[in-house]
Motif scaffolding. Structure first.
Motif, mmCIF file in Angstrom:
data_model
loop_
_atom_site.group_PDB
_atom_site.id
_atom_site.type_symbol
_atom_site.label_atom_id
_atom_site.label_comp_id
_atom_site.label_asym_id
_atom_site.label_seq_id
_atom_site.Cartn_x
_atom_site.Cartn_y
_atom_site.Cartn_z
ATOM 1 N N GLN A 193 -8.856 -3.244 -7.071
ATOM 2 C CA GLN A 193 -7.504 -2.691 -7.174
ATOM 3 C C GLN A 193 -6.419 -3.734 -6.913
ATOM 4 O O GLN A 193 -5.381 -3.733 -7.579
ATOM 5 N N ILE A 226 0.852 -1.187 0.000
ATOM 6 C CA ILE A 226 0.000 0.000 0.000
ATOM 7 C C ILE A 226 0.888 1.237 0.000
ATOM 8 O O ILE A 226 1.770 1.375 0.855
ATOM 9 N N THR A 272 -6.936 6.512 2.947
ATOM 10 C CA THR A 272 -7.731 5.625 3.810
ATOM 11 C C THR A 272 -7.949 6.249 5.182
ATOM 12 O O THR A 272 -9.080 6.309 5.688
ATOM 13 N N TYR A 297 -10.386 -9.099 3.211
ATOM 14 C CA TYR A 297 -11.001 -7.910 3.812
ATOM 15 C C TYR A 297 -12.413 -8.218 4.294
ATOM 16 O O TYR A 297 -12.775 -7.899 5.435
ATOM 17 N N GLY A 320 -2.068 5.818 -0.535
ATOM 18 C CA GLY A 320 -3.168 4.926 -0.181
ATOM 19 C C GLY A 320 -3.496 4.973 1.300
ATOM 20 O O GLY A 320 -4.664 5.030 1.700
ATOM 21 N N PHE A 352 -16.111 0.160 -0.179
ATOM 22 C CA PHE A 352 -14.659 0.168 0.004
ATOM 23 C C PHE A 352 -14.091 -1.203 -0.355
ATOM 24 O O PHE A 352 -13.066 -1.304 -1.051
ATOM 25 N N PHE A 379 -11.502 -1.923 -3.259
ATOM 26 C CA PHE A 379 -10.229 -2.507 -2.819
ATOM 27 C C PHE A 379 -9.939 -3.802 -3.580
ATOM 28 O O PHE A 379 -8.818 -4.008 -4.076
#
Length: 335
Positions: free
Chosen positions: A63, A7, A15, A72, A11, A56, A60
């Protein structure tokens, strides 16, 4: 396991900025218009925070890939389910200190901020330990299994707020008033500056969250080793906790098997961590994939909820308890 998640600084900044912005919004709303949060408002904010967490997660995953996306969502669901147990304790604390409804919003928001800061510290420490010492997977796993056993043994008990060490220390070292002076944490009474019950309630919630963090951080490390995912899963689960409290506080007594379900989830993740450690020693030791973990957690939560509703329908007098990690001499009945 996929390559280590990278990250960028940008990023992290974006966040953290998003999370701080949402926290600031919650805090500002609590400060400018203290009021008793109604059902409709609680539903709206709960849907909003869940939607933010899902969006999100989807962005995420797009990406960084589906594997990390699964981690996650698994981490978020673990933290969200454990946070419901937090709500039980919040209800007990609010009741114990007779916090007026119009000020519960403020106590919860400050408590969540405190919890997020403490958990961020634990995440940094936990990630560093896992990188330096592989055997920490074994330690974390055994800790979760022990916690699961204790929670199951005392699943029909309530934690004792008055036994909280920080609450006892606060009562001992600070002059206290039993009056709620608006939404103030400290007030001048008869010329003397004193802490209000609102301040003590905040201490109780913050210290209780510290204890929850000791279990929840190892639990979420059981589904991902990435500190970033652990942080965002915790953050988004905690962000919706304030609204969820006002939404379900009248329904918590119905979840009579919640503590049993959470004990099973913690035990499962504990076994997963122990197997992960064993796999580092020998390839013959099996590992549990993240998607399997996600399915098991969802099934346990679904079965727990359905079984609880059936139990309450058959026995309307049945009441749920958050569970405790140790026995107490007295366990007040939450009638």
């Amino acid at each position: 396991m996929s390559a280590t998640l990278e990250i960028t600084t940008t990023g992290w900044v974006v966040t953290i900025g998003l999370i701080v912005g949402l926290l600031a919004l919650d805090l500002i709303l609590a400060a400018i218009r203290p009021h008793a949060v109604g059902f409709k408002e609680a539903v709206t904010w709960s849907i909003f925070y869940v939607a933010v967490a899902i969006v999100f997660g989807l962005v995420f995953a797009a990406q960084v890939g589906g594997e990390y996306g699964s981690q996650y969502f698994a981490g978020y669901i673990v933290e969200k389910s454990l946070s419901v147990d937090n709500l039980f304790v919040f209800v007990i604390i609010m009741t114990t200190f007779a916090v007026p409804e119009e000020h519960q919003h403020k106590v919860l928001t400050f408590g969540i901020i405190t919890a997020l800061i403490m958990r961020a510290i634990f995440i940094v420490i936990g990630a560093a330990l896992l990188q330096l010492f592989t055997f920490m997977f074994l330690i974390f796993g055994l800790l979760l299994i022990f916690t699961a056993i204790q929670l199951f043994r005392h699943r029909d008990e309530n934690p004792s707020v008055e036994d909280n060490g920080l609450v006892k220390l606060t009562r001992r070292v600070l002059p206290l008033t039993d009056q709620y002076v608006g939404g103030k944490l400290f007030a001048r009474i008869d010329g003397r500056r004193m802490a209000t019950p609102l301040f003590v309630a905040l201490i109780a919630i913050g210290s209780s969250d510290l204890l929850f963090a000791l279990d929840s951080i190892p639990a979420v490390f059981g589904v991902t080793e990435e500190a970033y995912i652990v942080f965002v899963a915790n953050a988004f689960a905690l962000l919706g906790l304030r609204a969820l409290y006002f939404l379900v506080k009248g329904l918590l007594d119905r979840l009579v098997y919640l503590s049993t379900g959470l004990a099973l989830i913690l035990a499962f993740i504990g076994v997963k961590l122990v197997l992960h450690y064993g796999h580092t020693l020998s390839d013959r030791v099996p590992v549990i994939h993240t998607n399997v973990s996600l399915v098991v957690i969802l099934v346990v939560l679904a079965v727990t909820t359905i079984a609880s509703l059936i139990k309450v329908r058959r026995d309307p007098a049945a009441r749920a308890h958050p569970g405790s990690l140790r026995a107490h001499d007295e366990d007040p009945d939450r009638a």
